[in-house]
Each structure stands twice: as C-alpha cells, then as structure tokens.
Design a protein around this motif. Structure first.
Motif, PDB file in Angstrom:
ATOM      1  N   GLY A  60       0.862  -1.172   0.000  1.00  0.00           N
ATOM      2  CA  GLY A  60       0.000   0.000   0.000  1.00  0.00           C
ATOM      3  C   GLY A  60       0.899   1.222   0.000  1.00  0.00           C
ATOM      4  O   GLY A  60       2.118   1.109  -0.177  1.00  0.00           O
ATOM      5  N   ARG A  61       0.308   2.384   0.230  1.00  0.00           N
ATOM      6  CA  ARG A  61       1.128   3.600   0.310  1.00  0.00           C
ATOM      7  C   ARG A  61       2.001   3.539   1.558  1.00  0.00           C
ATOM      8  O   ARG A  61       1.667   2.883   2.544  1.00  0.00           O
ATOM      9  N   ARG A  64       2.813   0.542   3.657  1.00  0.00           N
ATOM     10  CA  ARG A  64       1.749  -0.237   4.303  1.00  0.00           C
ATOM     11  C   ARG A  64       1.513  -1.509   3.504  1.00  0.00           C
ATOM     12  O   ARG A  64       1.879  -1.606   2.349  1.00  0.00           O
ATOM     13  N   ARG A  65       0.855  -2.452   4.142  1.00  0.00           N
ATOM     14  CA  ARG A  65       0.612  -3.746   3.487  1.00  0.00           C
ATOM     15  C   ARG A  65      -0.768  -3.784   2.867  1.00  0.00           C
ATOM     16  O   ARG A  65      -1.720  -3.223   3.408  1.00  0.00           O
ATOM     17  N   TRP A  66      -0.874  -4.436   1.715  1.00  0.00           N
ATOM     18  CA  TRP A  66      -2.184  -4.734   1.137  1.00  0.00           C
ATOM     19  C   TRP A  66      -2.407  -6.223   1.331  1.00  0.00           C
ATOM     20  O   TRP A  66      -1.609  -7.038   0.894  1.00  0.00           O
ATOM     21  N   GLU A  67      -3.480  -6.561   2.023  1.00  0.00           N
ATOM     22  CA  GLU A  67      -3.681  -7.949   2.428  1.00  0.00           C
ATOM     23  C   GLU A  67      -4.791  -8.618   1.639  1.00  0.00           C
ATOM     24  O   GLU A  67      -5.786  -7.972   1.295  1.00  0.00           O
ATOM     25  N   LYS A 118     -12.405   7.665  -2.732  1.00  0.00           N
ATOM     26  CA  LYS A 118     -11.873   8.431  -1.607  1.00  0.00           C
ATOM     27  C   LYS A 118     -10.461   8.868  -1.990  1.00  0.00           C
ATOM     28  O   LYS A 118      -9.606   8.018  -2.277  1.00  0.00           O
ATOM     29  N   ASN A 121      -6.664   7.317  -3.424  1.00  0.00           N
ATOM     30  CA  ASN A 121      -6.428   6.035  -4.086  1.00  0.00           C
ATOM     31  C   ASN A 121      -7.336   4.903  -3.633  1.00  0.00           C
ATOM     32  O   ASN A 121      -7.000   3.749  -3.856  1.00  0.00           O
ATOM     33  N   ASP A 122      -8.434   5.224  -2.963  1.00  0.00           N
ATOM     34  CA  ASP A 122      -9.306   4.152  -2.475  1.00  0.00           C
ATOM     35  C   ASP A 122     -10.667   4.215  -3.156  1.00  0.00           C
ATOM     36  O   ASP A 122     -11.144   5.296  -3.502  1.00  0.00           O
ATOM     37  N   LYS A 133     -14.071   0.123   2.454  1.00  0.00           N
ATOM     38  CA  LYS A 133     -13.120   0.227   1.339  1.00  0.00           C
ATOM     39  C   LYS A 133     -13.115  -1.093   0.582  1.00  0.00           C
ATOM     40  O   LYS A 133     -12.809  -2.134   1.152  1.00  0.00           O
ATOM     41  N   ASN A 156     -11.310  -6.044  -3.610  1.00  0.00           N
ATOM     42  CA  ASN A 156     -11.818  -7.078  -2.697  1.00  0.00           C
ATOM     43  C   ASN A 156     -13.079  -7.694  -3.285  1.00  0.00           C
ATOM     44  O   ASN A 156     -14.131  -7.054  -3.308  1.00  0.00           O
ATOM     45  N   ASP A 261      -2.919  11.386   4.431  1.00  0.00           N
ATOM     46  CA  ASP A 261      -4.083  10.561   4.766  1.00  0.00           C
ATOM     47  C   ASP A 261      -5.261  11.464   5.011  1.00  0.00           C
ATOM     48  O   ASP A 261      -5.143  12.495   5.676  1.00  0.00           O
TER      49      ASP A 261
HETATM   50  P1  ATP Z   1      -6.683   4.506   4.210  1.00  0.00           P
HETATM   51  O1  ATP Z   1      -6.935   5.837   3.504  1.00  0.00           O
HETATM   52  O2  ATP Z   1      -7.839   3.554   4.145  1.00  0.00           O
HETATM   53  O3  ATP Z   1      -6.124   4.673   5.583  1.00  0.00           O
HETATM   54  P2  ATP Z   1      -4.352   4.346   2.674  1.00  0.00           P
HETATM   55  O4  ATP Z   1      -4.774   4.931   1.376  1.00  0.00           O
HETATM   56  O5  ATP Z   1      -3.610   5.234   3.572  1.00  0.00           O
HETATM   57  O6  ATP Z   1      -5.608   3.732   3.394  1.00  0.00           O
HETATM   58  P3  ATP Z   1      -3.445   2.185   1.202  1.00  0.00           P
HETATM   59  O7  ATP Z   1      -2.109   2.262   0.639  1.00  0.00           O
HETATM   60  O8  ATP Z   1      -4.595   2.455   0.288  1.00  0.00           O
HETATM   61  O9  ATP Z   1      -3.478   3.106   2.455  1.00  0.00           O
HETATM   62  O10 ATP Z   1      -3.690   0.755   1.756  1.00  0.00           O
HETATM   63  C1  ATP Z   1      -3.025   0.218   2.867  1.00  0.00           C
HETATM   64  C2  ATP Z   1      -3.965   0.155   4.053  1.00  0.00           C
HETATM   65  O11 ATP Z   1      -5.228  -0.392   3.654  1.00  0.00           O
HETATM   66  C3  ATP Z   1      -3.440  -0.783   5.115  1.00  0.00           C
HETATM   67  O12 ATP Z   1      -2.727  -0.046   6.073  1.00  0.00           O
HETATM   68  C4  ATP Z   1      -4.669  -1.433   5.707  1.00  0.00           C
HETATM   69  O13 ATP Z   1      -5.180  -0.666   6.767  1.00  0.00           O
HETATM   70  C5  ATP Z   1      -5.676  -1.356   4.595  1.00  0.00           C
HETATM   71  N1  ATP Z   1      -5.837  -2.614   3.849  1.00  0.00           N
HETATM   72  C6  ATP Z   1      -4.937  -3.596   3.630  1.00  0.00           C
HETATM   73  N2  ATP Z   1      -5.457  -4.561   2.854  1.00  0.00           N
HETATM   74  C7  ATP Z   1      -6.729  -4.176   2.574  1.00  0.00           C
HETATM   75  C8  ATP Z   1      -7.792  -4.750   1.846  1.00  0.00           C
HETATM   76  N3  ATP Z   1      -7.686  -5.917   1.196  1.00  0.00           N
HETATM   77  N4  ATP Z   1      -8.958  -4.054   1.797  1.00  0.00           N
HETATM   78  C9  ATP Z   1      -9.123  -2.863   2.419  1.00  0.00           C
HETATM   79  N5  ATP Z   1      -8.160  -2.289   3.138  1.00  0.00           N
HETATM   80  C10 ATP Z   1      -6.970  -2.919   3.223  1.00  0.00           C
END
Ligand code: ATP
Length: 271
Positions: A60-61, A64-67, A118, A121-122, A133, A156, A261
C-alpha cells in the motif's frame, strides 16, 4: 522477463479499449505484482499486465501492506508509458479509480450500494452510509527514458466476507451482496481502464480526468482531516487541482495537498 502463464479471462474478442493491454500474465503467487513489473520496466512494453492469485508482500502507500488470502480477490498491476505529456503521469491513479468505479457501477446496476473514490487512491462502497473500502490503488513511477508508471489494483471480491475479520473498514463485493469471481473482473477493469487512459492521453485529457474523478468523488464536499508530512489540519474538501492534488479550505485559505491521509469527518450538506 516475466515468468508465469498467460491467461485470458473472458471468452469474447477483446474490445478496442481492452486491446491496449494484450494478454494477461498470471502467476499463482508472488511478493508484489507492482514490484515484479517495476523489475522488468526497462524491457516490458506499455500495457504489460500481471495478475496473481496471492501476494505475500502486497504493497500500500507509505510501506503499508495490502492484504488478501489466496485466490479471493483481484490483484493486478499494469505497466504504462502514458503519452500526451508528463503531466499525465500523476493522474494514472485517478484514471484507474474512475475506471474501477465504472466497472463496479455496471456490476451493481441501479441497486445500492454505490461506489465512489476516496482521495487519493481508495474506492469505497456506500449503502446510504459508508460500507467500507472495496479497493485500493498504488501507482509507482519507475525512472527511465521514457519513465514508466506501474499501477496496482487490489479489488476485494470475496474477502473479507461477512464473517471474516479483515483490515479496519474493509469490505468486499461478496460482503455487499454481489457474488462474483476475481478472474471475471480483470477483463472489464482493463477495458474500462483502456477507455479512460485514451481520454487521459488525448488533448484536454488532464481536465477531462479531473472532471470524471470529481463526478465520482466521495471526498469533495466533505469536512476532512488531512494528515500530511507537514502536519494535521481540518477543513472542507473543495476541489481537485489539475495534477490531482486535493484542494482543501483551511481557516479560509485554499491549500493543496499532494500526499497525505484523509479522514472524512462529515458531509458539508449535513452542517
Ligand atoms: P486509508 O486511507 O484507508 O487509511 P491508505 O490509502 O492510507 O488507506 P493504502 O495504501 O490504500 O493506504 O492501503 C493500505 C492500508 O489499507 C493498510 O494499512 C490497511 O489498513 C488497509 N488494507 C490492507 N489490505 C486491505 C484490503 N484488502 N482491503 C481494504 N483495506 C486494506
């Protein structure tokens, strides 16, 4: 070179927008599809696609991990060399977000929930209230001449289901009541992305994608908290700048945020 087999998800002849991407490279498991495409960026052509059943180090950004568990969700990355000017590079995230919203709206039809972006990137699902999300996008610039962009999508589909404990605020298509399979969504996403990339690359494409993102935004019009490298502020999300930055009115001043964020606090029309 990419290792893995080619697969084609649909049975029909690819439409004009889908054709930009050719066949999909598929690997059952890898660390990160973005990392794999970045590693071959100097030889891979525009439109190279990699799908996997499982990422062991999905990104993720901000590290962070994408699971996702194996074979439950759509995990896909695309390597691009966008034409039309370097101002297009920062808009690849918006372009894929617009494309994914359109695929979800097609899938959902006239029913609730609805899908919106959102910033930055979400993709969120809403059912009156926010369901969660459903997808995340990560675009990474790879230096070169010309530079490439690797953009990854985690959508997802089956996970987290209604009884699964997933990441905070996560939802899935199955949890929202839409039974579908991850593989069946790769072609529609690519067709939609190809269509919107064509718009981005055409004359006037920067403004066109800005307007399309605005029309699908869950963030614009909200009272938001922005946690950025320069600190934390609250304000009203007003607009998107031409390069995709979020324009927020903070204490009567318009400020632009290119990273950070965002927390949606409440809708302006509920003030
Ligand atoms: P957010 O705005 O929701 O805090 P982000 O945009 O800062 O997320 P991203 O890079 O989009 O961060 O995604 C990483 C984050 O998304 C992780 O820290 C975790 O909380 C969450 N995440 C991880 N895997 C998934 C998933 N399969 N579906 C939804 N959220 C996830």
């Amino acid at each position: 070179m990419l290792s893995g087999r080619n697969y084609h998800c649909g049975n029909s002849t690819p439409g004009p927008f889908r054709r930009r991407f050719g066949s999909v490279n598929y690997v059952e498991e890898t660390g990160s599809t973005n990392a794999d495409l970045a590693a071959v960026a100097d030889t891979a052509g525009d439109g190279t696609v990699l799908v996997t059943g499982h990422q062991t180090a999905g990104r993720g950004r901000l590290d962070r991990r994408w699971e996702a568990p194996p074979n439950a969700n759509l995990l896909m990355s695309v390597l691009l060399r966008p034409t039309g000017g370097s101002d297009r590079l920062s808009l690849v995230t918006s372009t894929l977000a617009v494309a994914v919203v359109d695929v979800l709206v097609d899938l959902i039809g006239g029913q609730v929930p609805s899908a919106r972006i959102k910033w930055p990137n979400d993709i969120l699902l809403f059912d009156g209230d926010q369901l969660g999300k459903v997808a995340g996008i990560l675009a990474e610039l790879v230096d070169g001449d010309p530079p490439a962009v690797v953009v990854g999508l985690g959508l997802n589909v089956e996970w987290p289901g209604p009884d699964d404990e997933g990441p905070p605020d996560a939802t899935s298509l199955v949890a929202a009541g839409f039974e579908t399979e991850p593989g069946s969504l790769a072609d529609p996403v690519l067709a939609s992305f190809g269509r919107w990339l064509g718009v981005l690359e055409a004359p006037g494409g920067v403004e066109a994608i800005r307007l399309e993102h605005l029309a699908r935004s869950a963030t614009i019009g909200q009272r938001v908290r922005v946690e950025s490298p320069t600190g934390m502020v609250e304000g009203h999300a007003l607009d998107l700048a031409p390069d995709g930055a979020l324009v927020v009115e903070v204490d009567g001043t318009r400020r632009e945020f290119r990273s950070g964020d965002i927390v949606h606090l409440r809708s302006l029309d509920r003030d």
